[in-house]
Design a protein around this motif. Structure first.
Motif, short mmCIF file in Angstrom:
data_model
loop_
_atom_site.label_atom_id
_atom_site.label_comp_id
_atom_site.label_asym_id
_atom_site.label_seq_id
_atom_site.Cartn_x
_atom_site.Cartn_y
_atom_site.Cartn_z
N GLY A 93 48.62 41.77 53.91
CA GLY A 93 47.35 42.74 53.86
C GLY A 93 46.24 42.33 53.08
N VAL A 94 46.41 41.00 52.39
CA VAL A 94 45.34 40.46 51.54
C VAL A 94 44.34 39.63 52.74
CG1 VAL A 94 44.38 39.17 49.85
CG2 VAL A 94 46.45 40.57 49.50
N TYR A 99 44.80 42.67 44.84
CA TYR A 99 44.79 41.40 44.53
C TYR A 99 43.59 40.95 43.57
CZ TYR A 99 45.69 36.29 45.67
OH TYR A 99 46.27 35.00 45.58
N PRO A 128 49.63 37.52 49.61
CA PRO A 128 50.42 38.71 49.88
C PRO A 128 50.21 39.38 51.15
CG PRO A 128 49.69 38.72 47.76
CD PRO A 128 49.00 37.72 48.33
N THR A 188 40.60 46.11 52.23
CA THR A 188 42.02 46.80 52.23
C THR A 188 42.44 47.15 50.88
OG1 THR A 188 43.54 44.82 52.18
CG2 THR A 188 42.72 45.27 54.40
N GLU A 189 43.35 48.18 50.61
CA GLU A 189 44.19 48.32 49.40
C GLU A 189 44.54 47.19 49.08
OE1 GLU A 189 46.67 51.81 49.38
OE2 GLU A 189 45.20 52.98 50.44
N GLU A 190 45.43 46.31 49.75
CA GLU A 190 45.98 45.26 49.27
C GLU A 190 44.84 44.12 48.70
OE1 GLU A 190 48.85 47.05 51.92
OE2 GLU A 190 46.52 46.43 51.94
N ASP A 191 43.78 44.06 49.31
CA ASP A 191 42.56 43.23 48.99
C ASP A 191 42.17 43.54 47.53
OD1 ASP A 191 41.96 41.08 50.83
OD2 ASP A 191 41.03 42.89 51.92
#
Length: 316
Positions: free
Chosen positions: A190-191, A231, A188, A225-228
């Motif tokens: 941002g990951v 995930y 995705p 990151t928030e995406e990390d």
């Protein structure tokens, strides 16, 4: 069961400030306090001010229960007898064994009230789905455990003596994935750093055996990151056990949906996370009581119960 017979900690598992004693300072320390800390240092030439991290300010220590006077416990034979059984179990217990369970569901209100008062409320609370709640007493290694039916009514009330309640080992990961999920071919947006962490977790979790030292990944020190984080959460899954420890500040421990993988998060007195980590271990160390804690609890409980033992040796 009347709600006033259930320890107050049940139902109050939030991330509020820790309960316990603050650490006092003498007069000389108070004088020094005005010379250091936030707001006491000069502003840099560039206008920046030192920004101090807010750390936990309270530390919980042993708070002995307020034991009732012997004359106020007349007739509470069963309550005293169960407390003696708890003492026997403490003396016999060895860390690593299953916890010893003592059922107190059948106690009359006054006997149950005596047990509640003598056990008190300790530092660690835990919830397993909607079927079980446990609260460590003021005696480390002595746990009050409430089992609930599917309709929310109380099924069984018991005391467990052990390094941690039996359900932590037997039920927490009963329905969990056996291994860390594989990465997606297309990540995705941002990951960035989560994939390498998942590969590390896959290796450590696959080779973990009970008794192995904990493998901890400190996410606070890594760029995430928030995406990390999202995930990681999605790949590990959501677990059914939440544990709060209030020994120094607040620590929240949450099981994931993957066997032997836990989130461990420390909060300061402002409820801000100061440490966020993932641990590979069967039972996080912050939860378990040590053998010396168990032995110390046996000594303390023997001291408390001595108030209620007549010289003749027969419970009054």
């Amino acid at each position: 069961m009347s709600k006033d017979l259930i320890p107050p900690a049940f139902g109050s598992l939030g991330n509020g400030a820790a309960n316990g004693f603050g650490v006092g300072l003498g007069s000389s320390s108070s004088a020094m306090a005005g010379l250091t800390g936030p707001g006491t240092q000069p502003v840099d030439e560039d206008g920046q001010v030192l920004d101090y991290m807010e750390m936990p300010r309270e530390m919980a220590t042993f708070d002995p229960p307020i034991a009732p006077e012997p004359e106020d416990t007349e007739g509470m034979l069963e309550g005293k007898a169960r407390m003696e059984l708890i003492l026997d179990a403490l003396r016999a217990y060895r860390v690593g064994n299953d916890a010893t369970e003592i059922d107190i569901s059948d106690l009359e209100a006054q006997d149950l009230g005596l047990v509640n008062q003598l056990l008190g409320e300790g530092e660690v609370s835990l919830v397993f789905s909607d079927r079980l709640q446990a609260q460590e007493s003021v005696l480390a290694g002595v746990w009050r455990v409430l089992h609930y039916r599917a309709d929310g009514t109380l099924e069984r009330d018991c005391v467990e003596i052990g390094d941690f309640p039996n359900m932590l080992r037997k039920d927490t990961f009963a329905m969990a994935r056996e291994k860390v999920a594989d990465l997606d071919e297309s990540l995705p947006q941002g990951v960035f750093n989560a994939p390498s962490l998942l590969v590390e977790l896959q290796d450590k979790q696959a080779h973990y055996k009970p008794g192995d030292p904990v493998h901890s990944i400190n996410l606070t020190l890594l760029p995430q990151t928030e995406e990390d984080l999202g995930y990681l959460t999605a790949k590990l899954g959501k677990g059914s056990t939440i544990i709060l420890s209030r020994g120094y500040g607040n620590c929240r421990v949450s099981s994931t949906g993957t066997r032997n993988v836990w989130w461990v998060q420390y909060y300061n007195s402002q409820d801000a996370i100061i440490l966020n980590s993932l641990e590979v271990i069967d039972i996080p160390e912050v939860v378990a009581a040590a053998q010396e804690d168990i032995e110390d609890s046996a000594e303390r409980l023997d001291e408390i119960l001595s108030l209620y033992r007549p010289e003749a040796g027969e419970l009054s």
